[in-house]
Design a protein around this motif. Structure first.
Motif, PDB file in Angstrom:
ATOM      1  N   VAL A  72       0.769  -1.169   0.355  1.00 51.21           N
ATOM      2  CA  VAL A  72       0.227   0.063   0.080  1.00 51.21           C
ATOM      3  C   VAL A  72       1.533   1.634  -0.230  1.00 51.21           C
ATOM      4  N   PRO A  73       1.145   1.963  -0.990  1.00 56.45           N
ATOM      5  CA  PRO A  73       2.203   2.121  -1.466  1.00 56.45           C
ATOM      6  C   PRO A  73       1.840   4.483  -1.094  1.00 56.45           C
ATOM      7  N   LEU A  74       2.281   5.033   0.343  1.00 53.65           N
ATOM      8  CA  LEU A  74       1.662   5.832   0.496  1.00 53.65           C
ATOM      9  C   LEU A  74       1.729   7.107  -0.423  1.00 53.65           C
ATOM     10  N   TRP A  75       2.862   7.242  -0.846  1.00 54.17           N
ATOM     11  CA  TRP A  75       4.022   8.558  -1.592  1.00 54.17           C
ATOM     12  C   TRP A  75       3.616   7.948  -3.596  1.00 54.17           C
ATOM     13  N   GLY A  76       3.174   7.016  -3.444  1.00 61.50           N
ATOM     14  CA  GLY A  76       3.299   6.767  -4.899  1.00 61.50           C
ATOM     15  C   GLY A  76       2.042   8.039  -5.981  1.00 61.50           C
ATOM     16  N   PRO A  77       1.740   7.129  -7.157  1.00 59.98           N
ATOM     17  CA  PRO A  77       0.220   8.182  -7.487  1.00 59.98           C
ATOM     18  C   PRO A  77      -0.909   7.516  -7.301  1.00 59.98           C
ATOM     19  N   PRO A  78      -1.149   8.411  -7.345  1.00 67.91           N
ATOM     20  CA  PRO A  78      -2.561   8.567  -6.809  1.00 67.91           C
ATOM     21  C   PRO A  78      -3.828   7.577  -7.550  1.00 67.91           C
ATOM     22  N   SER A  79      -4.850   7.180  -6.653  1.00 67.51           N
ATOM     23  CA  SER A  79      -5.630   6.268  -7.214  1.00 67.51           C
ATOM     24  C   SER A  79      -6.320   6.622  -8.302  1.00 67.51           C
ATOM     25  N   GLY A  80      -6.149   6.100  -9.726  1.00 66.14           N
ATOM     26  CA  GLY A  80      -7.385   6.700 -10.841  1.00 66.14           C
ATOM     27  C   GLY A  80      -8.404   7.116 -10.554  1.00 66.14           C
ATOM     28  N   GLY A  81      -8.926   7.322 -12.177  1.00 66.10           N
ATOM     29  CA  GLY A  81     -10.276   7.211 -11.942  1.00 66.10           C
ATOM     30  C   GLY A  81     -11.029   9.069 -11.051  1.00 66.10           C
TER      31      GLY A  81
END
Length: 496
Positions: A72-81
């Motif tokens: 569960v990446p806190l600072w990865g790309p935001p969820s899509g949509g």
């Protein structure tokens, strides 16, 4: 490596919930997780790991009875949509407003859990992240901060504060979107964000939540935010979130197993029922950490661990400068690496050593394949942390028969007893005095080292730790089955 006893289909299932540790990072908590996993090859383990970017490699070899970790990446790309619209957006924002109000208004704190689980539902269907990135979500916080009846309004929060706080909360709430444990036992190996999937699993599926705090997560947030870069309104909001999350966790957890009595005091103060708390000390295998052998000829202080601000190497370096003023031949050897993204702290410590004129005597040795080398390298092993649970490096050094000087934090005093010296944290002069006492007295060092190893053998063995958690897992799994059967019987009675 294959397990000695592969888990059978009916084996107890445990989901480890981690943050920034196992299996993507080294350190004491990761060592502890690996010990549990390898000590119970007849159990099935899954891992939900809160990480930084999601690109972190696995640094631990996982045995075959461990499933593929879910990150569960806190600072990865935001969820899509796209953000929801109309009524669906209104539902998210009304729940979010209740959530924010609970963080800012003491009269509404009791609704924190209701709001959190509501946001969890929206996170799992993909609405929460996009909704929190809307102008409407930002406006809710701005309007709340402008309420003159709330304490935070006196600090005159700015729009930039609101943007910062909203962004931090969006990232912090991302674990709510993770698939929660649906079976077995959920074991959170720290408080804070790692617990979020476990709270949801308990609410949705009745999965028992076991919490083990090595350091007190909330206390460490207080320490970190005290010198952090954020403005007071942002700190106020985020610390309110961490405080209420800790209280909700202590209230909901089926069982809490702190690593020392000091943590227990924090947990009881946070609302945990005393009967739901059992102290379980960390343990090491004395055979794996035998007596370290002859001491170095040159008076040497050694340290081992993760190079991180919470380990307070600055105090250790300042103390060493005082030691060297009286023992010019003394040396300080620091073993361990900085976590990814934490290299600046290592550079800061190296710069401090140079500033104090100690760069020729302070060496950063990096990670070593055999940690025994770090303990054998010193006449005295040092621990300078401002926060600890029940530190592995301390009991490992004790098992190796080395005298220690440690800061009086967490469970350190419980671990050391009379087999080492304990000094106040952030006190270079006290640390230096203790180190000089031992460096100047070989007989006392030897006696302390002997007492330290005996103390580990009598009280802090790995076998004891593993067997304690084995019995806890089985106990909680049995409770879950009993509760499920009771519900089934009740339902049959109603239908009849």
């Amino acid at each position: 490596m294959s397990p000695l006893h592969p888990p059978h289909s009916g084996a107890a299932r445990v989901t480890l919930l981690t943050e920034g540790t196992y299996p993507h990072s080294h350190g004491g908590v990761s060592v502890w997780c690996d010990q549990l996993v390898r000590g119970m090859p007849d159990f099935r383990f899954d891992i939900t790991a809160v990480t930084g970017t999601g690109c972190e490699p696995l640094v631990w070899e996982l045995p075959s009875h461990v499933g593929t970790p879910v990150t569960v990446p806190l600072w990865g790309p935001p969820s899509g949509g796209r953000a929801p619209r109309g009524r669906r957006l209104d539902q998210v924002l009304s729940t979010y407003e209740l959530f924010l109000t609970s963080l800012l208004d003491p009269e509404v704190e009791r609704y924190f859990g209701v709001a959190l689980y509501g946001l969890a539902t929206m996170a799992r269907d993909g609405r929460l992240g996009p909704a929190l990135r809307t102008r409407q979500a930002l406006r809710i916080l701005v309007d709340l901060w402008n309420r003159t009846d709330l304490e935070v309004s006196a600090a005159r929060p700015t729009l930039h504060d609101a943007l910062t706080a909203t962004d931090l909360l969006e990232h912090a709430l991302r674990p709510l979107a993770a698939e929660p444990p649906a079976d077995g036992v959920a074991h959170a190996v720290s408080g804070g964000l790692a617990v979020l999937p476990g709270l949801v699993g308990q609410q949705l599926h009745g999965v028992p939540l076991l919490l083990t705090e090595h350091g007190v997560y909330l206390r460490e947030r207080y320490l970190g935010y005290r010198t952090g870069e954020f403005t007071w309104p942002v700190k106020y909001l985020l610390l309110g979130f961490f405080r209420l999350l800790a209280e909700e966790t202590y209230r909901v957890a089926t069982l809490i197993t702190p690593g020392n009595r000091y943590n227990r005091l924090w947990e009881e103060r946070g609302g945990a029922a005393p009967g739901a708390i059992r102290t379980v000390y960390n343990g090491v295998d004395p055979a794996a950490f035998p007596p370290a052998g002859p001491e170095p000829v040159t008076p040497t202080l050694s340290w081992a661990g993760r190079i991180d601000p919470i380990k307070d190497l600055e105090t250790l370096i300042r103390a060493f400068a005082l030691v060297r003023a009286e023992l010019p031949e003394a040396r300080l050897r620091l073993y361990g690496g900085a976590p990814r993204g934490g290299e600046a702290y290592r550079d800061k410590c190296a710069a401090l050593a140079a500033e104090l004129g100690q760069e020729d005597a302070v060496t950063f040795e990096g990670r070593v394949d055999d940690i025994l080398e770090a303990y054998a390298a010193g006449n005295v092993v040092m621990l300078s942390s401002i926060s600890e649970g029940f530190p592995f490096t301390l009991i490992e050094a004790m098992s190796c028969g080395r005298a220690t000087v440690s800061t009086d934090v967490g469970g350190v005093r419980e671990a050391v007893g009379d087999s080492g010296l304990v000094v106040p944290p952030r006190d270079p002069a006290a640390m230096a005095r203790a180190a000089l006492e031992l460096l100047r007295d070989p007989a006392r060092r030897a006696a302390m080292g002997e007492r330290a190893r005996l103390r580990v053998i009598e009280q802090f063995t790995l076998r004891r730790t593993i067997e304690t958690f084995r019995s806890i897992y089985l106990e909680l799994d049995e409770r879950r089955h009993t509760a499920a059967e009771a519900l089934d019987n009740a339902a049959e009675g109603v239908l009849a």
